[in-house]
Design a protein around this motif. Structure first.
Motif, mmCIF file in Angstrom:
data_model
loop_
_atom_site.group_PDB
_atom_site.id
_atom_site.type_symbol
_atom_site.label_atom_id
_atom_site.label_comp_id
_atom_site.label_asym_id
_atom_site.label_seq_id
_atom_site.Cartn_x
_atom_site.Cartn_y
_atom_site.Cartn_z
ATOM 1 N N ASP A 91 49.214 27.426 48.387
ATOM 2 C CA ASP A 91 47.801 27.559 48.033
ATOM 3 C C ASP A 91 47.043 26.264 48.312
ATOM 4 O OD1 ASP A 91 48.333 30.109 47.152
ATOM 5 O OD2 ASP A 91 48.107 29.673 45.016
ATOM 6 N N LYS A 92 47.778 25.153 48.299
ATOM 7 C CA LYS A 92 47.150 23.847 48.519
ATOM 8 C C LYS A 92 47.067 23.499 50.009
ATOM 9 C CE LYS A 92 47.302 19.125 46.655
ATOM 10 N NZ LYS A 92 48.080 18.152 45.859
ATOM 11 N N GLY A 93 47.619 24.350 50.857
ATOM 12 C CA GLY A 93 47.458 24.131 52.288
ATOM 13 C C GLY A 93 48.743 24.005 53.082
ATOM 14 N N ARG A 94 49.891 23.917 52.383
ATOM 15 C CA ARG A 94 51.152 23.885 53.130
ATOM 16 C C ARG A 94 51.366 25.240 53.797
ATOM 17 N NH1 ARG A 94 56.389 22.173 49.804
ATOM 18 N NH2 ARG A 94 56.173 24.282 48.929
ATOM 19 N N SER A 95 51.867 25.222 55.024
ATOM 20 C CA SER A 95 52.038 26.489 55.747
ATOM 21 C C SER A 95 53.115 27.345 55.092
ATOM 22 C CB SER A 95 52.395 26.227 57.213
ATOM 23 O OG SER A 95 53.742 25.799 57.334
ATOM 24 N N LEU A 96 52.991 28.650 55.262
ATOM 25 C CA LEU A 96 53.986 29.571 54.721
ATOM 26 C C LEU A 96 55.351 29.299 55.342
ATOM 27 C CD1 LEU A 96 52.020 32.965 54.677
ATOM 28 C CD2 LEU A 96 51.918 31.054 53.060
ATOM 29 N N ALA A 97 55.361 29.008 56.634
ATOM 30 C CA ALA A 97 56.627 28.741 57.335
ATOM 31 C C ALA A 97 57.301 27.496 56.772
ATOM 32 C CB ALA A 97 56.379 28.577 58.833
ATOM 33 N N GLU A 98 56.512 26.456 56.528
ATOM 34 C CA GLU A 98 57.072 25.211 55.997
ATOM 35 C C GLU A 98 57.571 25.406 54.573
ATOM 36 O OE1 GLU A 98 57.732 20.872 55.949
ATOM 37 O OE2 GLU A 98 57.786 22.523 57.387
#
Length: 201
Positions: free
Chosen positions: A51-58
């Motif tokens: 939600d804070k901007g980290r990618s789903l893949a990461e």
């Protein structure tokens, strides 16, 4: 008391019924095992980083490396994410059209920038909002006061003239400290009654 001319909604738990249990309950034979998985592996704090901007893949990769024995179920979190959205919360959504006649409506949501477009396309009521701030697009999450301040600045709003509605008490407390009026939505909250008590509906 200042005149409220703006109403700001959180989405999950207020207008959208989202819960990972809606998807995972079909993946575990015992609910206790599901609860343990959600409290120890795919936790709220982990999801909040997306939600804070980290990618789903990461986010998925990090967790799979930490819990390789749960790799398959971790992958399901975002592969099957749409199953976590049960629907809108009709009694609250029904209030939007009436509120729109008198107030500016905005959204302030902790939501991944990758998954929010899915619900935005699915539910037409989002078109009623004058603006929406999505945490994943700003790399900020509630209750960080910076995201509230960003919204105020971006849309030229005054906290003293705004009512903020959220189901998370930490977000409510942050908004109060900035001068917002607030409604904390809980399981038994009648939002129409609360708005009526404020004289807004």
């Amino acid at each position: 008391m200042n005149q409220i001319d703006t109403i700001i909604f959180d989405f999950g738990g207020v207008l959208i019924d989202w819960n990972p249990r809606y998807m995972y309950r079909d993946e575990f034979e015992e609910s206790s095992a599901m609860e343990q998985f959600l409290s120890e592996v795919c936790t709220d704090d982990w999801n909040l980083q997306q939600d804070k901007g980290r990618s789903l893949a990461e986010g998925t990769r990090i967790l799979q490396e930490r819990f390789p024995e749960h790799a398959a179920k971790i992958r399901l979190y975002y592969d099957q994410w749409e199953k976590m959205v049960k629907g809108d919360i009709p009694q609250n959504v029904a209030l939007l059209q009436k509120l729109k006649e008198k107030y500016k409506l905005y959204g302030l949501t902790n939501w991944s920038a990758e998954t929010f477009p899915i619900v935005f396309k699915r539910y037409s009521f989002f078109q009623l909002f004058d603006g929406i701030v999505v945490s994943g697009q700003e790399n900020l999450i509630k209750p960080d006061k910076k995201i509230f301040e960003l919204m105020l600045e971006h849309y030229h709003l005054e906290a003293e003239n705004a009512l903020f509605i959220d189901d998370n008490i930490n977000n409510i407390n942050a908004a109060k400290e900035l001068g917002f009026s607030t409604i904390h939505v809980q399981e038994k909250t009648d939002l129409q009654m609360e708005l009526s008590a404020w004289g807004l509906i």
